[in-house]
Motif scaffolding. Structure first.
Motif, PDB file in Angstrom:
ATOM      1  N   MET A   1      30.078   3.862  31.786  1.00  0.00           N
ATOM      2  CA  MET A   1      31.511   3.842  31.993  1.00  0.00           C
ATOM      3  C   MET A   1      32.129   2.886  30.983  1.00  0.00           C
ATOM      4  SD  MET A   1      33.761   2.620  35.292  1.00  0.00           S
ATOM      5  CE  MET A   1      33.092   0.993  35.316  1.00  0.00           C
ATOM      6  N   THR A   2      33.231   3.309  30.388  1.00  0.00           N
ATOM      7  CA  THR A   2      33.969   2.484  29.450  1.00  0.00           C
ATOM      8  C   THR A   2      35.391   2.316  29.965  1.00  0.00           C
ATOM      9  OG1 THR A   2      32.661   3.335  27.610  1.00  0.00           O
ATOM     10  CG2 THR A   2      34.747   2.281  27.066  1.00  0.00           C
ATOM     11  N   MET A   3      35.824   1.074  30.150  1.00  0.00           N
ATOM     12  CA  MET A   3      37.204   0.803  30.527  1.00  0.00           C
ATOM     13  C   MET A   3      38.049   0.971  29.260  1.00  0.00           C
ATOM     14  SD  MET A   3      36.917   0.063  33.725  1.00  0.00           S
ATOM     15  CE  MET A   3      38.385  -0.761  34.223  1.00  0.00           C
ATOM     16  N   VAL A   4      39.167   1.684  29.372  1.00  0.00           N
ATOM     17  CA  VAL A   4      39.949   1.994  28.182  1.00  0.00           C
ATOM     18  C   VAL A   4      41.355   1.406  28.274  1.00  0.00           C
ATOM     19  CG1 VAL A   4      40.824   3.838  26.721  1.00  0.00           C
ATOM     20  CG2 VAL A   4      38.604   4.090  27.809  1.00  0.00           C
ATOM     21  N   GLU A   5      42.152   1.859  29.238  1.00  0.00           N
ATOM     22  CA  GLU A   5      43.547   1.437  29.432  1.00  0.00           C
ATOM     23  C   GLU A   5      44.393   1.674  28.178  1.00  0.00           C
ATOM     24  OE1 GLU A   5      46.775   0.625  31.419  1.00  0.00           O
ATOM     25  OE2 GLU A   5      44.827   0.674  32.390  1.00  0.00           O
ATOM     26  N   GLU A   6      44.540   2.965  27.828  1.00  0.00           N
ATOM     27  CA  GLU A   6      45.368   3.378  26.687  1.00  0.00           C
ATOM     28  C   GLU A   6      46.270   4.527  27.112  1.00  0.00           C
ATOM     29  OE1 GLU A   6      43.116   4.463  23.208  1.00  0.00           O
ATOM     30  OE2 GLU A   6      41.702   2.822  23.526  1.00  0.00           O
ATOM     31  N   ALA A   7      47.393   4.651  26.444  1.00  0.00           N
ATOM     32  CA  ALA A   7      48.281   5.790  26.679  1.00  0.00           C
ATOM     33  C   ALA A   7      47.649   7.045  26.081  1.00  0.00           C
ATOM     34  CB  ALA A   7      49.639   5.542  26.047  1.00  0.00           C
ATOM     35  N   VAL A   8      47.785   8.166  26.791  1.00  0.00           N
ATOM     36  CA  VAL A   8      47.285   9.455  26.318  1.00  0.00           C
ATOM     37  C   VAL A   8      48.331  10.522  26.606  1.00  0.00           C
ATOM     38  CG1 VAL A   8      44.822   8.947  26.566  1.00  0.00           C
ATOM     39  CG2 VAL A   8      46.064   9.898  28.505  1.00  0.00           C
ATOM     40  N   ALA A   9      48.197  11.644  25.931  1.00  0.00           N
ATOM     41  CA  ALA A   9      49.055  12.803  26.192  1.00  0.00           C
ATOM     42  C   ALA A   9      48.282  13.774  27.071  1.00  0.00           C
ATOM     43  CB  ALA A   9      49.450  13.473  24.887  1.00  0.00           C
ATOM     44  N   ILE A  10      48.920  14.237  28.133  1.00  0.00           N
ATOM     45  CA  ILE A  10      48.306  15.176  29.081  1.00  0.00           C
ATOM     46  C   ILE A  10      49.206  16.400  29.186  1.00  0.00           C
ATOM     47  CG2 ILE A  10      47.609  15.551  31.489  1.00  0.00           C
ATOM     48  CD1 ILE A  10      45.874  13.461  30.399  1.00  0.00           C
ATOM     49  N   TRP A  11      48.615  17.581  29.132  1.00  0.00           N
ATOM     50  CA  TRP A  11      49.325  18.832  29.399  1.00  0.00           C
ATOM     51  C   TRP A  11      48.897  19.304  30.774  1.00  0.00           C
ATOM     52  CZ3 TRP A  11      48.353  17.122  24.662  1.00  0.00           C
ATOM     53  CH2 TRP A  11      49.319  17.324  23.679  1.00  0.00           C
ATOM     54  N   LEU A  12      49.876  19.668  31.590  1.00  0.00           N
ATOM     55  CA  LEU A  12      49.617  20.097  32.963  1.00  0.00           C
ATOM     56  C   LEU A  12      49.880  21.586  33.132  1.00  0.00           C
ATOM     57  CD1 LEU A  12      51.509  17.198  34.790  1.00  0.00           C
ATOM     58  CD2 LEU A  12      49.061  17.335  34.275  1.00  0.00           C
ATOM     59  N   SER A  13      49.176  22.178  34.093  1.00  0.00           N
ATOM     60  CA  SER A  13      49.446  23.563  34.478  1.00  0.00           C
ATOM     61  C   SER A  13      50.769  23.597  35.244  1.00  0.00           C
ATOM     62  CB  SER A  13      48.313  24.073  35.377  1.00  0.00           C
ATOM     63  OG  SER A  13      48.414  23.471  36.657  1.00  0.00           O
ATOM     64  N   PRO A  14      51.317  24.784  35.506  1.00  0.00           N
ATOM     65  CA  PRO A  14      52.533  24.869  36.325  1.00  0.00           C
ATOM     66  C   PRO A  14      52.359  24.229  37.713  1.00  0.00           C
ATOM     67  CG  PRO A  14      52.168  26.945  35.193  1.00  0.00           C
ATOM     68  CD  PRO A  14      50.942  26.101  34.952  1.00  0.00           C
ATOM     69  N   ASP A  15      51.115  24.136  38.188  1.00  0.00           N
ATOM     70  CA  ASP A  15      50.839  23.509  39.483  1.00  0.00           C
ATOM     71  C   ASP A  15      50.666  22.000  39.387  1.00  0.00           C
ATOM     72  OD1 ASP A  15      50.870  26.018  40.710  1.00  0.00           O
ATOM     73  OD2 ASP A  15      48.719  26.309  40.377  1.00  0.00           O
ATOM     74  N   GLY A  16      50.777  21.428  38.173  1.00  0.00           N
ATOM     75  CA  GLY A  16      50.660  19.989  37.996  1.00  0.00           C
ATOM     76  C   GLY A  16      49.249  19.472  37.817  1.00  0.00           C
ATOM     77  N   VAL A  17      48.314  20.354  37.469  1.00  0.00           N
ATOM     78  CA  VAL A  17      46.912  19.983  37.282  1.00  0.00           C
ATOM     79  C   VAL A  17      46.630  19.851  35.779  1.00  0.00           C
ATOM     80  CG1 VAL A  17      44.528  20.718  37.684  1.00  0.00           C
ATOM     81  CG2 VAL A  17      46.282  21.185  39.402  1.00  0.00           C
ATOM     82  N   PRO A  18      45.915  18.802  35.344  1.00  0.00           N
ATOM     83  CA  PRO A  18      45.633  18.632  33.912  1.00  0.00           C
ATOM     84  C   PRO A  18      44.880  19.821  33.302  1.00  0.00           C
ATOM     85  CG  PRO A  18      45.080  16.636  35.100  1.00  0.00           C
ATOM     86  CD  PRO A  18      45.371  17.696  36.133  1.00  0.00           C
ATOM     87  N   GLU A  19      45.314  20.201  32.091  1.00  0.00           N
ATOM     88  CA  GLU A  19      44.644  21.267  31.347  1.00  0.00           C
ATOM     89  C   GLU A  19      44.100  20.773  30.002  1.00  0.00           C
ATOM     90  OE1 GLU A  19      47.715  24.284  31.079  1.00  0.00           O
ATOM     91  OE2 GLU A  19      46.819  25.312  32.793  1.00  0.00           O
ATOM     92  N   ARG A  20      44.828  19.835  29.371  1.00  0.00           N
ATOM     93  CA  ARG A  20      44.419  19.293  28.070  1.00  0.00           C
ATOM     94  C   ARG A  20      44.771  17.814  28.012  1.00  0.00           C
ATOM     95  NH1 ARG A  20      47.258  21.789  23.384  1.00  0.00           N
ATOM     96  NH2 ARG A  20      48.935  22.088  24.845  1.00  0.00           N
ATOM     97  N   LEU A  21      44.048  17.108  27.141  1.00  0.00           N
ATOM     98  CA  LEU A  21      44.274  15.687  26.925  1.00  0.00           C
ATOM     99  C   LEU A  21      44.109  15.407  25.435  1.00  0.00           C
ATOM    100  CD1 LEU A  21      42.952  12.647  28.782  1.00  0.00           C
ATOM    101  CD2 LEU A  21      41.993  13.065  26.556  1.00  0.00           C
TER     102      LEU A  21
END
Length: 92
Positions: A1-21
Protein backbone atom coordinates in the motif's frame (compact mmCIF):
# COMPACT_ATOMS: atom_id res chain seq x y z
CA UNK A 1 0.00 0.00 0.00
CA UNK A 2 1.24 3.47 -0.88
CA UNK A 3 -0.23 6.57 0.74
CA UNK A 4 -0.61 9.21 -1.96
CA UNK A 5 -2.98 12.13 -1.11
CA UNK A 6 -3.01 13.81 -4.54
CA UNK A 7 -5.73 15.36 -6.67
CA UNK A 8 -6.90 13.17 -9.56
CA UNK A 9 -9.46 13.41 -12.35
CA UNK A 10 -12.32 10.90 -12.18
CA UNK A 11 -14.97 10.22 -14.83
CA UNK A 12 -18.24 8.83 -13.50
CA UNK A 13 -21.02 6.83 -15.11
CA UNK A 14 -24.52 8.37 -15.22
CA UNK A 15 -25.14 6.44 -11.97
CA UNK A 16 -22.17 8.16 -10.26
CA UNK A 17 -19.81 5.16 -10.33
CA UNK A 18 -16.14 5.68 -11.37
CA UNK A 19 -15.26 4.61 -14.91
CA UNK A 20 -11.85 6.25 -15.53
CA UNK A 21 -9.09 7.92 -13.55
CA UNK A 22 -6.15 10.09 -14.62
CA UNK A 23 -3.22 10.14 -12.21
CA UNK A 24 0.19 11.71 -12.93
CA UNK A 25 -0.68 11.96 -16.63
CA UNK A 26 -1.59 8.28 -16.96
CA UNK A 27 -5.14 7.15 -17.73
CA UNK A 28 -6.60 4.08 -16.04
CA UNK A 29 -9.93 2.48 -16.90
CA UNK A 30 -11.88 0.87 -14.07
CA UNK A 31 -11.48 -2.87 -14.61
CA UNK A 32 -13.65 -4.28 -11.82
CA UNK A 33 -16.73 -3.34 -9.80
CA UNK A 34 -16.02 -0.29 -7.59
CA UNK A 35 -16.81 -0.57 -3.87
CA UNK A 36 -18.11 2.56 -2.10
CA UNK A 37 -16.74 3.72 1.27
CA UNK A 38 -16.71 6.84 3.46
CA UNK A 39 -13.82 8.66 5.11
CA UNK A 40 -11.87 6.69 7.71
CA UNK A 41 -12.06 7.73 11.38
CA UNK A 42 -8.50 9.11 11.07
CA UNK A 43 -9.54 11.31 8.15
CA UNK A 44 -12.62 12.58 9.99
CA UNK A 45 -10.58 13.25 13.15
CA UNK A 46 -8.01 15.18 11.12
CA UNK A 47 -10.25 18.22 11.61
CA UNK A 48 -7.89 19.42 14.35
CA UNK A 49 -5.49 20.63 11.66
CA UNK A 50 -7.68 20.45 8.55
CA UNK A 51 -11.36 20.99 7.86
CA UNK A 52 -13.27 17.67 7.95
CA UNK A 53 -13.62 15.96 4.59
CA UNK A 54 -17.03 14.51 4.02
CA UNK A 55 -17.77 12.81 0.78
CA UNK A 56 -18.17 9.59 -1.06
CA UNK A 57 -15.20 7.35 -1.64
CA UNK A 58 -14.51 4.40 -3.89
CA UNK A 59 -12.06 1.51 -4.05
CA UNK A 60 -11.54 0.02 -7.48
CA UNK A 61 -9.04 -1.70 -9.73
CA UNK A 62 -7.73 0.37 -12.61
CA UNK A 63 -5.80 -0.82 -15.64
CA UNK A 64 -3.58 1.56 -17.61
CA UNK A 65 -4.45 2.23 -21.23
CA UNK A 66 -0.72 2.48 -22.02
CA UNK A 67 1.51 -0.36 -23.19
CA UNK A 68 2.28 -2.74 -20.35
CA UNK A 69 -1.26 -2.39 -18.99
CA UNK A 70 -0.25 -1.70 -15.38
CA UNK A 71 -3.01 -2.64 -12.92
CA UNK A 72 -3.41 -1.03 -9.49
CA UNK A 73 -6.06 -0.75 -6.79
CA UNK A 74 -7.10 2.83 -6.00
CA UNK A 75 -8.83 4.42 -3.00
CA UNK A 76 -10.33 7.78 -3.99
CA UNK A 77 -12.45 10.22 -2.00
CA UNK A 78 -14.52 13.16 -3.18
CA UNK A 79 -13.27 16.08 -1.08
CA UNK A 80 -16.33 18.33 -0.82
CA UNK A 81 -14.35 21.09 0.90
CA UNK A 82 -11.84 21.37 -1.97
CA UNK A 83 -14.38 20.34 -4.63
CA UNK A 84 -12.04 17.71 -6.08
CA UNK A 85 -11.29 14.00 -6.09
CA UNK A 86 -8.34 12.91 -3.95
CA UNK A 87 -6.32 9.74 -4.46
CA UNK A 88 -5.67 8.45 -0.95
CA UNK A 89 -3.91 5.12 -1.49
CA UNK A 90 -2.74 2.75 -4.21
CA UNK A 91 -2.14 -0.98 -3.95
CA UNK A 92 0.05 -2.92 -6.38
Amino acid sequence: MTMVEEAVAIWLSPDGVPERLVWRGQRFRVSDTPTPFGPTPEEVLGFVTHPPRHGVGWRFQGTSDESGHETLMFDVLRDDYRQQWRLLRTYA
